[in-house]
Design an enzyme around this catalytic site. Structure first.
Site, PDB file in Angstrom:
ATOM      1  N   LYS A   1       0.365  -1.345  -0.325  1.00  0.00           N
ATOM      2  CA  LYS A   1      -0.411   0.109  -0.408  1.00  0.00           C
ATOM      3  C   LYS A   1       0.955   1.154   0.280  1.00  0.00           C
ATOM      4  O   LYS A   1       0.823   2.639  -0.437  1.00  0.00           O
ATOM      5  CB  LYS A   1      -1.103   0.168   1.235  1.00  0.00           C
ATOM      6  CG  LYS A   1      -2.009  -1.775   1.419  1.00  0.00           C
ATOM      7  CD  LYS A   1      -2.618  -1.478   0.130  1.00  0.00           C
ATOM      8  CE  LYS A   1      -3.555  -2.935   0.137  1.00  0.00           C
ATOM      9  NZ  LYS A   1      -4.097  -3.744  -1.080  1.00  0.00           N
TER      10      LYS A   1
ATOM     11  N   LYS B   1      -1.484   2.747   9.046  1.00  0.00           N
ATOM     12  CA  LYS B   1      -1.954   1.790   8.176  1.00  0.00           C
ATOM     13  C   LYS B   1      -0.589   0.746   8.338  1.00  0.00           C
ATOM     14  O   LYS B   1       0.409   0.854   7.703  1.00  0.00           O
ATOM     15  CB  LYS B   1      -2.815   2.321   7.169  1.00  0.00           C
ATOM     16  CG  LYS B   1      -3.642   2.888   7.496  1.00  0.00           C
ATOM     17  CD  LYS B   1      -3.909   2.594   5.768  1.00  0.00           C
ATOM     18  CE  LYS B   1      -5.287   3.567   5.829  1.00  0.00           C
ATOM     19  NZ  LYS B   1      -6.262   3.459   4.721  1.00  0.00           N
TER      20      LYS B   1
ATOM     21  N   GLY C   1      -7.974  -4.622   5.181  1.00  0.00           N
ATOM     22  CA  GLY C   1      -9.569  -5.206   5.767  1.00  0.00           C
ATOM     23  C   GLY C   1      -9.297  -4.488   7.073  1.00  0.00           C
ATOM     24  O   GLY C   1      -9.913  -5.567   8.424  1.00  0.00           O
TER      25      GLY C   1
ATOM     26  N   LYS D   1      -3.920  11.140   6.903  1.00  0.00           N
ATOM     27  CA  LYS D   1      -4.666  11.355   8.277  1.00  0.00           C
ATOM     28  C   LYS D   1      -6.429  10.926   7.774  1.00  0.00           C
ATOM     29  O   LYS D   1      -6.100  10.263   6.972  1.00  0.00           O
ATOM     30  CB  LYS D   1      -5.112  13.244   7.057  1.00  0.00           C
ATOM     31  CG  LYS D   1      -6.085  13.815   8.112  1.00  0.00           C
ATOM     32  CD  LYS D   1      -5.486  15.490   8.260  1.00  0.00           C
ATOM     33  CE  LYS D   1      -6.320  16.277   9.187  1.00  0.00           C
ATOM     34  NZ  LYS D   1      -6.602  15.914  10.401  1.00  0.00           N
TER      35      LYS D   1
ATOM     36  N   ARG E   1      -7.950  -7.953  -8.913  1.00  0.00           N
ATOM     37  CA  ARG E   1      -8.565  -9.455  -8.618  1.00  0.00           C
ATOM     38  C   ARG E   1     -10.235  -8.664  -9.004  1.00  0.00           C
ATOM     39  O   ARG E   1     -10.605  -7.688  -9.499  1.00  0.00           O
ATOM     40  CB  ARG E   1      -9.087  -9.663  -7.354  1.00  0.00           C
ATOM     41  CG  ARG E   1      -9.445  -9.062  -6.355  1.00  0.00           C
ATOM     42  CD  ARG E   1      -9.528  -9.970  -5.197  1.00  0.00           C
ATOM     43  NE  ARG E   1     -10.323  -8.907  -4.283  1.00  0.00           N
ATOM     44  CZ  ARG E   1     -10.411  -8.830  -3.272  1.00  0.00           C
ATOM     45  NH1 ARG E   1      -8.490  -8.218  -3.186  1.00  0.00           N
ATOM     46  NH2 ARG E   1     -10.925  -7.124  -2.640  1.00  0.00           N
TER      47      ARG E   1
HETATM   48  C1  MV4 Z   1      -9.134   5.044   5.855  1.00  0.00           C
HETATM   49  C2  MV4 Z   1     -10.359   5.399   6.438  1.00  0.00           C
HETATM   50  C3  MV4 Z   1     -10.187   6.863   6.822  1.00  0.00           C
HETATM   51  N1  MV4 Z   1      -9.572   7.505   6.444  1.00  0.00           N
HETATM   52  N2  MV4 Z   1      -8.630   5.939   5.782  1.00  0.00           N
HETATM   53  C4  MV4 Z   1     -10.345   0.884   6.426  1.00  0.00           C
HETATM   54  C5  MV4 Z   1      -9.555  -0.228   5.748  1.00  0.00           C
HETATM   55  C6  MV4 Z   1      -8.532  -0.053   4.760  1.00  0.00           C
HETATM   56  N3  MV4 Z   1      -9.105  -0.793   3.691  1.00  0.00           N
HETATM   57  C7  MV4 Z   1      -9.143   1.239   4.591  1.00  0.00           C
HETATM   58  N4  MV4 Z   1      -9.965   1.819   5.790  1.00  0.00           N
HETATM   59  C8  MV4 Z   1      -9.749   2.846   5.516  1.00  0.00           C
HETATM   60  N5  MV4 Z   1      -8.965   4.116   5.643  1.00  0.00           N
HETATM   61  C9  MV4 Z   1      -8.122   7.160   5.853  1.00  0.00           C
HETATM   62  N6  MV4 Z   1      -7.198   8.343   5.779  1.00  0.00           N
HETATM   63  C10 MV4 Z   1     -11.761   5.006   7.622  1.00  0.00           C
HETATM   64  C11 MV4 Z   1     -11.698   3.585   6.310  1.00  0.00           C
HETATM   65  C12 MV4 Z   1     -12.695   3.005   6.964  1.00  0.00           C
HETATM   66  C13 MV4 Z   1     -12.863   2.236   6.403  1.00  0.00           C
HETATM   67  C14 MV4 Z   1     -12.398   2.078   5.261  1.00  0.00           C
HETATM   68  C15 MV4 Z   1     -13.927   1.390   4.103  1.00  0.00           C
HETATM   69  C16 MV4 Z   1     -14.871   0.969   4.375  1.00  0.00           C
HETATM   70  C17 MV4 Z   1     -15.561   0.798   5.570  1.00  0.00           C
HETATM   71  C18 MV4 Z   1     -14.234   1.244   6.771  1.00  0.00           C
HETATM   72  C19 MV4 Z   1     -14.692   1.232   7.234  1.00  0.00           C
HETATM   73  C20 MV4 Z   1     -13.474   1.642   8.488  1.00  0.00           C
HETATM   74  C21 MV4 Z   1     -13.242   2.405   8.236  1.00  0.00           C
END
Ligand code: MV4
Length: 502
Positions: free
Chosen positions: A116, A159, A165, A202, A293
């Site tokens: 990522k 992250k 996930g 952020k 995918r």
């Molecule tokens: C984020 C976010 C808010 N701000 N990044 C959760 C899983 C991962 N693939 C990315 N995710 C998120 N990244 C920033 N900078 C909020 C989430 C997130 C989320 C994203 C997509 C679908 C569901 C989610 C549920 C909680 C948090």
């Protein structure tokens, strides 16, 4: 060119891929574990081979076994489906070494998007919008991360570069609490992925998760098939997807589609892929990650565009050009997919196992069910609890919701508990009807308890939705408003109805 495809997967997606091959006159080879001797994908394929015991690591993840079957059966291509080996760079590379076509992107594209941190750097270099955060590639030390954090600002997210996930993700509110959170994020990432690398972004608050389907051929043509709204999820598991998103207007769709196409081009992408975005309430959007995918939720895109995504994957993998140009892609109507999981929504979504004794599938106009199970099949705890996808199409969002309510009512599964009652409650939720939700909705604003009362007013809700549909249709025929404004007025209408009944 190939004539025989090995499907390196199980369940509904294996069945979906076999169906596409059948229609194209391509022979199919299934592989199965000891738990899947009686599975539907085994029955549908022309040939099937046992590859090991029930646990995935002893069967569906055994690349060596899969290549052995490919050799034995004379398969000249492998479709990996989703999960298992679908995003393993080494697996795609070995296909090339063995002179077998991998039905998916190049190993280099999988690698570039799988990390990522690298994906962010690649997309930034292409001049595309990402969430503000770290831009370095490779392992940043805690000292470097702590020094960069104040310029990104709080709250921020730690992250995992190998992530996805939500594993290894931590919300940080202050610099003081950051060292401890860095350690725990790295520990979790190390144990989940064998890689403790992390990066910073952020935190985008109250965001929606909207993704774009892209398709690319080996002649450099890249198109997008519009968006899917994926904000309805729980603990990073999607539960419902729809297309189009009621939040995306034509202008935003064009802008995001352009960024999606350019992101794919940045890694010389070929085949089907998905670009995930976060979209905030002011409609600012940011590249989040790319999934290299075919995805679970691809059918909603198929229903509104009329494109058979799996057939298109097979076509471009055979070295042909895409059958569509961007101009030929039109979104028609609205599709919703409910993931039907063997889990108990009244008991914290606990997985439910056992034999399916009876089942009755919904059918009729605008209804599609993709499933890998049938009466007599045993649901084991070894694999994903998703046993079916219920997909409906309607001319408008309101009609699609009405149709989904009808289809959920028809659906009967006896022998295991399912999350069908969750979906029924969701369909009755005023916020869902009004399109007023973000990624926190299910966990924070939604309770199965509300359900119990609202189920009583079943006919009332059907009446509201029917009125909603009529309302949308009169506006459609008069062409008085654009799609986004129409959805805003739906919300107003539902709000008015709610106040009336308080
Ligand atoms: C984020 C976010 C808010 N701000 N990044 C959760 C899983 C991962 N693939 C990315 N995710 C998120 N990244 C920033 N900078 C909020 C989430 C997130 C989320 C994203 C997509 C679908 C569901 C989610 C549920 C909680 C948090």
């Amino acid at each position: 060119m190939f004539s025989k495809v090995l499907v390196a997967n199980r369940g509904e997606i294996a069945v979906r891929i076999i169906r596409a091959c059948r229609e194209l006159g391509i022979e199919t080879v299934a592989v199965f574990s000891e738990a899947d001797r009686n599975a539907l994908h085994v029955r549908y394929a022309d040939e099937a081979y046992l590859i090991g015991p029930a646990p995935s690591r002893d069967s569906y993840l055994r690349a060596d076994k899969i290549f052995e079957v490919a050799k034995k059966s004379g398969a000249d291509a492998i479709h990996p489906g989703y999960g298992f080996l679908a995003e393993r760079e080494d697996f795609a590379a070995r296909c090339a070494d063995e002179d077998i076509t991998f039905i998916g992107p190049k190993p280099s594209s999988i690698a570039a998007m799988g990390d990522k941190g690298k994906a962010r750097a690649t997309v930034i270099k292409a001049g595309l919008p990402v969430v503000p955060g770290t831009e370095a590639v490779g392992n940043m030390t805690n000292e470097e991360l702590l020094a960069t954090a104040p310029s990104i600002g709080f709250p921020l997210l730690i992250k995992a570069t190998a992530g996805g996930g939500g594993k290894g993700m931590r919300e940080v509110k202050t610099l003081e609490e950051m060292p401890a959170l860095l350690s725990s994020a790295r520990r979790e990432a190390e144990s989940s992925f064998g890689n403790g690398n992390v990066y910073l972004e952020k935190l985008v608050e109250g965001a929606r998760h909207i993704e774009f389907q892209i398709m690319a051929d080996s002649f450099g043509n890249v198109i997008h098939l519009g968006e899917r709204e994926c904000s309805i999820q729980r603990r990073h598991q999607k539960l419902l997807e729809e297309s189009p998103s009621s939040f995306v207007d034509d202008e935003l769709r064009t802008k995001m589609g352009d960024v999606a196409v350019k992101s794919a081009q940045a890694v010389n992408y070929v085949n089907a892929g998905t670009i995930e975005f976060l979209v905030d309430k002011d409609k600012n959007f940011y590249f989040l990650e790319m999934n290299t995918r075919l995805q679970v939720e691809h059918p909603v895109t198929e229903m509104v565009t009329g494109v058979d995504i799996v057939a298109e994957q097979l076509r471009v993998a055979r070295g042909r050009q895409l059958s569509y140009t961007q101009e030929q892609i039109k979104q028609n109507g609205h599709a919703i997919e409910c993931r039907i999981n063997a889990e108990d929504p009244f008991n914290n979504f606990m997985p439910s196992t056992g034999r399916i004794t009876h089942s009755l599938l919904p059918t009729g106009p605008g209804v599609r069910v993709d499933t890998g199970v049938y009466p007599g099949f045993e649901i084991t705890p070894y694999y994903d609890p998703m046993i079916a996808k219920l997909i409906v199409w309607g001319e408008t969002r309101g009609q699609a919701i009405l149709r989904m309510r009808r289809a959920l009512e028809e659906y009967r599964i006896v022998g295991v508990r399912t999350n069908i009652p969750f979906h029924q409650t969701l369909m009755d939720s005023h916020r869902f009807m009004g399109g007023q939700f973000d990624t926190r909705f299910v966990e924070e604003k939604f309770s199965m308890d509300d359900a119990i009362e609202s189920r009583a007013s079943n006919s009332e809700i059907a009446a509201i939705l029917a009125t909603l549909v009529a309302h949308q249709q009169s506006e459609l025929s008069a062409q008085r408003v654009k799609r986004n404004e129409r959805d805003a007025s739906n919300w107003k209408w539902v709000g008015r109805w709610e106040r009336m009944h308080r």
